[in-house]
Enzyme design. Structure first.
Site, PDB file in Angstrom:
ATOM      1  N   CYS A   1      65.682  31.273   6.460  1.00 55.36           N
ATOM      2  CA  CYS A   1      65.642  30.055   5.719  1.00 55.36           C
ATOM      3  C   CYS A   1      66.422  29.077   6.440  1.00 55.36           C
ATOM      4  O   CYS A   1      67.671  28.995   6.297  1.00 55.36           O
ATOM      5  CB  CYS A   1      66.158  30.275   4.347  1.00 55.36           C
ATOM      6  SG  CYS A   1      65.598  28.953   3.058  1.00 55.36           S
TER       7      CYS A   1
ATOM      8  N   CYS B   1      66.813  25.965   5.027  1.00 55.53           N
ATOM      9  CA  CYS B   1      67.061  24.953   3.816  1.00 55.53           C
ATOM     10  C   CYS B   1      68.568  24.770   3.707  1.00 55.53           C
ATOM     11  O   CYS B   1      69.405  25.569   4.125  1.00 55.53           O
ATOM     12  CB  CYS B   1      66.461  25.256   2.520  1.00 55.53           C
ATOM     13  SG  CYS B   1      67.476  26.238   1.316  1.00 55.53           S
TER      14      CYS B   1
ATOM     15  N   CYS C   1      70.896  27.461   1.275  1.00 57.66           N
ATOM     16  CA  CYS C   1      71.156  28.867   1.471  1.00 57.66           C
ATOM     17  C   CYS C   1      72.373  29.092   2.405  1.00 57.66           C
ATOM     18  O   CYS C   1      72.558  28.362   3.265  1.00 57.66           O
ATOM     19  CB  CYS C   1      70.015  29.665   2.087  1.00 57.66           C
ATOM     20  SG  CYS C   1      68.648  29.927   0.945  1.00 57.66           S
TER      21      CYS C   1
HETATM   22  N1  GSH Z   1      64.463  20.648   2.405  1.00 55.94           N
HETATM   23  C1  GSH Z   1      65.279  20.926   1.380  1.00 55.94           C
HETATM   24  C2  GSH Z   1      64.765  22.346   0.854  1.00 55.94           C
HETATM   25  C3  GSH Z   1      65.304  22.951  -0.285  1.00 55.94           C
HETATM   26  C4  GSH Z   1      64.602  24.139  -0.955  1.00 55.94           C
HETATM   27  O1  GSH Z   1      63.487  23.770  -1.692  1.00 55.94           O
HETATM   28  N2  GSH Z   1      64.813  25.550  -0.534  1.00 55.94           N
HETATM   29  C5  GSH Z   1      64.118  26.373  -1.170  1.00 55.94           C
HETATM   30  C6  GSH Z   1      64.344  27.586  -0.355  1.00 55.94           C
HETATM   31  S1  GSH Z   1      65.781  28.397  -0.639  1.00 55.94           S
HETATM   32  C7  GSH Z   1      64.223  26.768  -2.712  1.00 55.94           C
HETATM   33  O2  GSH Z   1      63.500  27.721  -3.152  1.00 55.94           O
HETATM   34  N3  GSH Z   1      65.121  26.150  -3.424  1.00 55.94           N
HETATM   35  C8  GSH Z   1      65.551  26.583  -4.662  1.00 55.94           C
HETATM   36  C9  GSH Z   1      66.789  26.305  -4.779  1.00 55.94           C
HETATM   37  O3  GSH Z   1      67.524  26.093  -3.857  1.00 55.94           O
HETATM   38  O4  GSH Z   1      67.637  26.521  -5.920  1.00 55.94           O
HETATM   39  C10 GSH Z   1      66.824  21.478   1.725  1.00 55.94           C
HETATM   40  O5  GSH Z   1      66.961  21.837   3.015  1.00 55.94           O
HETATM   41  O6  GSH Z   1      67.543  21.233   1.140  1.00 55.94           O
HETATM   42 ZN    ZN Z   2      66.976  28.300   1.513  1.00 60.28          ZN
END
Ligand code: GSH
Ligand code: ZN
Ligand code: ZN
Length: 191
Positions: free
Chosen positions: A48, A50, A53
């Site tokens: 991931c 993002c 994480c």
């Molecule tokens: N582009 C954003 C995407 C964040 C995102 O949507 N992460 C997903 C993958 S882990 C998710 O489900 N997030 C929910 C959360 O973080 O609570 C970033 O990088 O912060």
């Molecule tokens: Zn993530």
């Protein structure tokens, strides 16, 4: 030098074992480690990109998979855990001292409620399901990766056999959309 995607990806993928049934995760403190016991292998394990994480330092991606929340127990030093962002969908429980995320839990109505998000590299055991795909790849740009590096990043994943997506895999996106449709009252035959 090409950037490290993640140590579990950079030199090729090691397959997991279908008979593996779980193990322990530890935070990275030198002593009084938080210990999590998982009575299950992970599923949907993936890279991931993002920003939320947990990633090991120097890696562009996290490796994260899910286990049923009933299969997760905190077996040592629970007092060191703290939720990183209580407003996030995934409540990531991190060690207050070393910063490692031990498990992420969803409490609100969500297609993945009931599953906890974990990082199997925090285990010494072998047999965990290997990464299946790479998600949220374009998100690494938001953390400073150069847009022109993206072809190289995607090619590195593809070279080790992982498909890349900018959200989740089609199978997981279908699950999310099915949940959303059912909540809106749509009923599917034979599902
Ligand atoms: N582009 C954003 C995407 C964040 C995102 O949507 N992460 C997903 C993958 S882990 C998710 O489900 N997030 C929910 C959360 O973080 O609570 C970033 O990088 O912060
Ligand atoms: Zn993530
Ligand atoms: Zn720690």
């Amino acid at each position: 030098m090409a950037p490290s995607l993640h140590p579990l990806v950079d030199n090729g993928i090691t397959p997991g074992s279908s008979s593996f049934t779980g193990g322990k995760l530890y935070c990275r403190c030198d002593s009084d480690k938080v210990e999590i016991t998982l009575n299950s292998n992970v599923a949907h394990n993936h890279a991931c990109g993002c920003s939320k994480c947990w990633k090991p330092s120097g890696s562009l991606f996290s490796i994260v998979g899910v286990v049923p929340r009933d299969a997760v127990s905190v077996t040592a030093n629970a007092s060191k855990l703290s939720i990183v962002d209580k407003e996030a969908t995934i409540q990531r429980n991190a060690c207050k001292d070393c910063g490692v995320h031990l498990f992420g839990r969803i409490e609100k109505d969500h297609p993945f409620k009931g599953l906890d998000f974990v990082h199997v590299e925090l285990s010494d055991e072998k047999g965990w399901q290997e990464p299946q795909f790479a998600g949220f790849v374009s998100s690494i740009i938001e953390q400073g990766s150069h847009p022109k590096e993206m072809d190289e990043v995607r090619a590195k994943f593809e070279a080790v056999g992982l498909q890349t997506y900018d959200v989740l895999s089609p199978a997981l996106m279908d699950l999310i959309s099915t949940f959303t449709a059912q909540k809106a009252g749509i009923r599917f035959a034979n599902l």
